[in-house]
Design a protein around this motif. Structure first.
Motif, short mmCIF file in Angstrom:
data_model
loop_
_atom_site.label_atom_id
_atom_site.label_comp_id
_atom_site.label_asym_id
_atom_site.label_seq_id
_atom_site.Cartn_x
_atom_site.Cartn_y
_atom_site.Cartn_z
N PHE A 34 0.86 -1.16 -0.03
CA PHE A 34 0.16 0.20 -0.03
C PHE A 34 0.77 1.41 -0.24
N ILE A 35 1.68 1.27 0.64
CA ILE A 35 2.95 2.33 0.63
C ILE A 35 3.49 2.75 -0.48
N ASP A 36 4.22 1.58 -1.23
CA ASP A 36 4.74 1.85 -2.47
C ASP A 36 3.71 2.16 -3.66
N GLY A 37 2.58 1.94 -3.41
CA GLY A 37 1.45 2.19 -4.45
C GLY A 37 1.09 3.67 -4.36
N ASN A 38 1.41 4.39 -3.30
CA ASN A 38 1.30 5.76 -3.08
C ASN A 38 2.16 6.74 -3.56
N VAL A 39 1.89 7.03 -4.82
CA VAL A 39 2.87 7.90 -5.41
C VAL A 39 3.14 9.41 -4.68
N THR A 40 2.09 9.75 -4.04
CA THR A 40 2.37 11.06 -3.47
C THR A 40 3.37 11.03 -2.29
N LEU A 41 3.74 10.14 -1.82
CA LEU A 41 4.80 9.87 -0.60
C LEU A 41 6.22 10.22 -1.22
N THR A 42 6.96 10.93 -0.55
CA THR A 42 8.53 10.99 -0.67
C THR A 42 8.93 9.54 -0.34
N ALA A 43 10.19 9.33 -0.80
CA ALA A 43 11.02 8.15 -0.29
C ALA A 43 11.30 8.08 1.00
N LYS A 50 6.95 2.68 6.53
CA LYS A 50 7.39 1.08 6.60
C LYS A 50 7.95 0.62 7.94
N ALA A 51 8.84 1.60 8.54
CA ALA A 51 9.37 1.28 9.67
C ALA A 51 8.29 1.47 10.89
N LEU A 52 7.36 2.22 10.60
CA LEU A 52 6.26 2.46 11.60
C LEU A 52 5.38 1.35 11.75
N TYR A 53 5.02 0.60 10.63
CA TYR A 53 4.36 -0.73 10.48
C TYR A 53 5.06 -1.99 10.48
N GLY A 54 6.19 -1.72 10.74
CA GLY A 54 7.23 -3.06 10.79
C GLY A 54 7.38 -3.73 9.41
N LEU A 55 7.35 -2.89 8.35
CA LEU A 55 7.39 -3.64 7.08
C LEU A 55 8.91 -3.79 6.49
N ASP A 56 9.84 -3.29 7.45
CA ASP A 56 11.20 -3.26 7.20
C ASP A 56 11.79 -4.15 7.97
N GLN A 57 11.08 -5.09 8.84
CA GLN A 57 11.72 -6.06 9.50
C GLN A 57 11.83 -7.43 8.89
N PRO A 58 12.71 -8.27 9.31
CA PRO A 58 13.12 -9.47 8.36
C PRO A 58 11.70 -10.50 8.58
N LEU A 59 11.52 -11.00 7.31
CA LEU A 59 10.39 -12.06 7.20
C LEU A 59 9.96 -12.77 8.46
N LEU A 60 10.79 -13.39 9.00
CA LEU A 60 10.33 -14.39 10.21
C LEU A 60 9.90 -13.42 11.24
N SER A 61 10.54 -12.28 11.55
CA SER A 61 10.22 -11.60 12.77
C SER A 61 9.03 -10.95 12.37
N ARG A 62 8.60 -10.56 11.38
CA ARG A 62 7.24 -10.14 10.86
C ARG A 62 6.16 -11.21 10.95
N TYR A 63 6.26 -12.44 10.62
CA TYR A 63 5.37 -13.42 10.73
C TYR A 63 5.32 -13.66 12.17
N LEU A 64 6.15 -14.10 12.94
CA LEU A 64 5.87 -14.29 14.34
C LEU A 64 5.27 -13.14 15.01
N HIS A 65 5.47 -11.97 14.73
CA HIS A 65 4.68 -10.69 15.29
C HIS A 65 3.24 -10.86 14.87
N TRP A 66 3.05 -11.14 13.50
CA TRP A 66 1.73 -11.42 13.18
C TRP A 66 0.94 -12.57 13.59
#
Length: 319
Positions: A34-43, A50-66
């Motif tokens: 969703f963030i990548d698809g928002n063209v109005t956002l700066t890099a 991404k850091a706020l929603y934990g999307l920059d974390q390793p895959l396993l960490s994200r799965y265990l959190h979910w």
């Protein structure tokens, strides 16, 4: 019977964990979000989100959190709607349940009645006519059939509303609200019944024709029993055994089978938000809804196993 049900329940637990991992992995590996698809956002802002929603974390960490969230009953947070996914689904899932449950009851009753009559009179004019109507209804694409029904009953005849759940701007309550919802339900329910009743009718007919060729049916007829008694009392219960397997797919089908229908008729159900979330790449909503369907699939198969064991005690002994 109790031990059989307990064994089946224990078997569902690893299946649920495996399903959750597969669902998470599929959406986590899908390019973009969703963030990548928002063209109005700066890099910089995109990186902060991404850091706020934990999307920059390793895959396993994200799965265990979910997974930890799931065990607490939390399906995540919708990035598109900015509300918890469980709250979002709760707003729409019951509308989908209303639509699909009414349609399912109707097409199961119709398929059972028509399938029995066709099996009792194979090769008759009624049997041939039913076959033609079944294949004609099944040959229509879902979206085309929905648009055709709108054209006939809403645009040309003005008998029924085009879509939605109630009239625009309506504040009706009580029976007036029920009447509005019933009128708006008519076309989507009709579309679902036409699409689903055909294949189920063929299942009933084929299963019943197989049963009536068995020895115990010939014995019942040799005793002088009426044909109706032979079919309804002796053949039908045995013919329903293979059909019970289909119940395992009917439960998730209550919510997943009407995705296109809900969108065309603008019905405010889970299918409607599922397609919108797919377009917006709102993966928390998609993961939550897909996991919900996976749970329903597992529970539906569990229910089918229990009903099968109840109808045929040999299943309990072998299992």
């Amino acid at each position: 019977m109790r031990n059989f049900i307990l064994r089946r329940l224990l078997q569902t637990l690893p299946m649920l964990f495996f399903a959750s991992f597969i669902i998470f992995l599929l959406f986590a590996k899908t390019p973009g979000d969703f963030i990548d698809g928002n063209v109005t956002l700066t890099a910089q802002r995109a990186a902060e989100l991404k850091a706020l929603y934990g999307l920059d974390q390793p895959l396993l960490s994200r799965y265990l959190h979910w997974l930890g969230q799931l065990l607490r009953g939390d399906l995540g947070f919708s990035l598109q709607y900015q509300i918890p996914v469980s709250q979002l689904l709760n707003q729409y899932i019951w509308n989908s349940f209303l639509l699909a449950s009414i349609a399912m009851i109707l097409y199961w009753v119709i398929a059972l009645a028509v399938g029995i009559i066709s099996a009792m009179k194979p090769g008759s004019l009624f049997d041939h006519l039913v076959s033609v109507l079944i294949f004609a209804a099944m040959s229509f694409p879902t979206f085309f059939l929905c648009l055709l029904l709108i054209k006939w009953f809403a645009v040309d005849l003005h008998w029924l509303p085009v879509g939605g759940m109630t009239n625009t701007g309506s504040d009706a309550t009580g029976w007036a609200w029920v009447a509005q919802v019933a009128a708006h339900l008519a076309l989507p329910v009709l579309a679902l019944v036409m699409l689903q009743a055909g294949s189920l009718t063929r299942y009933f007919r084929a299963s019943l024709l197989d049963v009536v060729k068995m020895d115990f049916i010939r014995t019942a007829r040799a005793k002088g029993l009426r044909e109706r008694t032979v079919i309804l009392k002796h053949a039908l219960r045995n013919a329903l055994l293979p059909i019970i397997t289909l119940l395992g797919f009917e439960l998730p089908g209550l919510f997943s089978g009407a995705l296109i229908t809900e969108k065309v008729f603008n019905w405010p159900g889970a299918g409607h938000i599922h397609i919108d979330s797919l377009a917006a790449r709102d993966y928390p909503v998609l993961m939550g809804f897909t996991l919900f369907l996976a749970v329903l699939t597992i529970l539906g198969n569990l229910l089918a196993d229990v009903l099968y064991a109840w109808a045929d005690p040999r299943i309990r002994v072998r299992s």
